[in-house]
Design a protein around this motif. Structure first.
Motif, PDB file in Angstrom:
ATOM      1  N   UNK A  89      13.616 -36.882  26.126  1.00  0.00           N
ATOM      2  CA  UNK A  89      14.164 -36.016  25.078  1.00  0.00           C
ATOM      3  C   UNK A  89      13.237 -36.013  23.859  1.00  0.00           C
ATOM      4  N   UNK A  90      11.939 -36.029  24.124  1.00  0.00           N
ATOM      5  CA  UNK A  90      10.970 -35.957  23.041  1.00  0.00           C
ATOM      6  C   UNK A  90      11.005 -37.183  22.146  1.00  0.00           C
ATOM      7  N   UNK A 179      16.497 -26.706  18.463  1.00  0.00           N
ATOM      8  CA  UNK A 179      15.133 -27.179  18.209  1.00  0.00           C
ATOM      9  C   UNK A 179      15.028 -28.121  17.018  1.00  0.00           C
ATOM     10  N   UNK A 180      16.097 -28.312  16.266  1.00  0.00           N
ATOM     11  CA  UNK A 180      16.023 -29.096  15.032  1.00  0.00           C
ATOM     12  C   UNK A 180      17.096 -30.175  15.008  1.00  0.00           C
ATOM     13  N   UNK A 181      16.646 -31.416  14.897  1.00  0.00           N
ATOM     14  CA  UNK A 181      17.535 -32.551  14.700  1.00  0.00           C
ATOM     15  C   UNK A 181      16.992 -33.359  13.523  1.00  0.00           C
ATOM     16  N   UNK A 240      21.142 -33.682  23.596  1.00  0.00           N
ATOM     17  CA  UNK A 240      21.051 -32.614  24.587  1.00  0.00           C
ATOM     18  C   UNK A 240      20.153 -31.478  24.091  1.00  0.00           C
ATOM     19  N   UNK A 241      20.201 -31.199  22.791  1.00  0.00           N
ATOM     20  CA  UNK A 241      19.305 -30.187  22.237  1.00  0.00           C
ATOM     21  C   UNK A 241      17.850 -30.611  22.340  1.00  0.00           C
ATOM     22  N   UNK A 242      17.581 -31.885  22.015  1.00  0.00           N
ATOM     23  CA  UNK A 242      16.207 -32.398  22.097  1.00  0.00           C
ATOM     24  C   UNK A 242      15.715 -32.418  23.541  1.00  0.00           C
ATOM     25  N   UNK A 243      16.594 -32.803  24.471  1.00  0.00           N
ATOM     26  CA  UNK A 243      16.185 -32.836  25.885  1.00  0.00           C
ATOM     27  C   UNK A 243      15.945 -31.419  26.407  1.00  0.00           C
TER      28      UNK A 243
END
Length: 291
Positions: A89-90, A179-181, A240-243
């Motif tokens: 997940x980056x 795309x943004x956390x 989940x967004x990052x993955x």
């Protein structure tokens, strides 16, 4: 130049990897939708509850009446880093670990630090460190529910009230979009009071029954549990967004690599055919010369 067999094997390997990353992207997208719905529904409730709490507790008595808002000399600090159970997940997990270590080394150097990891990645990292570990809830993401998170929050709150910890800090990723956390370092305990002109103006709009003390006694613990739950939901949606973003980039990179490998394969194949033709022509010329 690599031979055809090596290039073909690498093409097959990259193609298989691309199928895996594409499938993981689709799974992450499905999980993200559910996690995003939860945090979007939770945020207005959490924000309104916090606003009411700040309004009611900003009266003349101040924060001394609330046990969860008592300021003490900071000697023992509990830090709660919230990561994921899995990787791929980056920089999602590494950002939390870096922020936690920066907090430990810069803000609370010399203090008695205890780590309460939530998520296996945080647990795996900090169990190798010298800090005392409170590892009762690191598997919380196996079943993300309010009841499970509430138990963790209650234990932290009881430990603060008993004087075991003087300050509790949450470190987690706040979900903005796919795309943004944003890495957030939030003081969980003692409660941070905000007294603004807007808050003072809004205070007249509330009629408190049966009493202000009773409302505070009931509202504060619930507000803290909701705040803890919101941090976990934010982290879950962010994961989940990052993955999904990481797997999307990996899929695109695999597609680019496949193009390059197929170009190399075609060039290698053409070179091999050309060499074979040259060998045939050279053999024919040799036969003609011998005759």
């Amino acid at each position: 130049m690599a031979n055809l067999k090596e290039v073909k094997e690498r093409i097959n390997s990259v193609s298989s990897t691309q199928q895996i990353t594409k499938a993981m992207k689709m799974v992450a997208a499905a999980k993200l939708r559910r996690a995003q719905d939860k945090i979007i529904q939770m945020r207005p409730y959490s924000q309104k509850l916090t606003a009411i709490l700040n309004n009611i507790s900003s009266g003349s008595e101040g924060s001394t009446d609330i046990v969860y808002a008592q300021e003490r000399a900071v000697g023992n600090v509990l830090i709660v880093p919230i990561t994921s159970d899995k990787g791929l997940c980056g920089a999602f997990n590494s950002n939390i670990i870096k922020a936690t270590m920066a907090t430990l080394e810069n803000e609370y150097a010399g203090k008695a630090i205890t780590i309460m990891p939530i998520g296996k990645k945080a647990f795996d990292y900090f169990r190798k460190k010298s800090y005392p570990l409170k590892a009762d809830y690191y598997q919380l993401f196996e079943d993300v529910s309010f009841d499970n998170v509430k138990r963790a929050a209650e234990e932290v709150m009881d430990a603060f009230v008993s004087g075991q910890y003087d300050k509790v800090i949450l470190v987690y990723n706040e979900f903005k979009n796919v795309a943004t956390q944003i890495v957030v370092k939030e003081q969980f305990l003692p409660i941070v009071k905000t007294a603004s002109e807007e808050t003072s103006q809004q205070q007249q709009d509330y009629i408190v029954e049966p009493s202000k003390e009773y409302i505070i006694e009931e509202l504060v613990p619930n507000s803290l549990k909701i705040q803890f739950y919101k941090a976990v939901l934010d982290s879950n949606a962010s994961e989940h967004g990052a993955r999904m973003t990481a797997m999307s980039k990996a899929t695109d990179n695999a597609a680019e690599l496949l193009k390059e490998l197929k170009l190399i394969y075609n060039r290698t194949r053409q070179a091999a055919i050309t060499n074979e033709i040259l060998e045939i022509v050279a053999g024919a010329n040799a036969l003609e010369s011998s005759d």
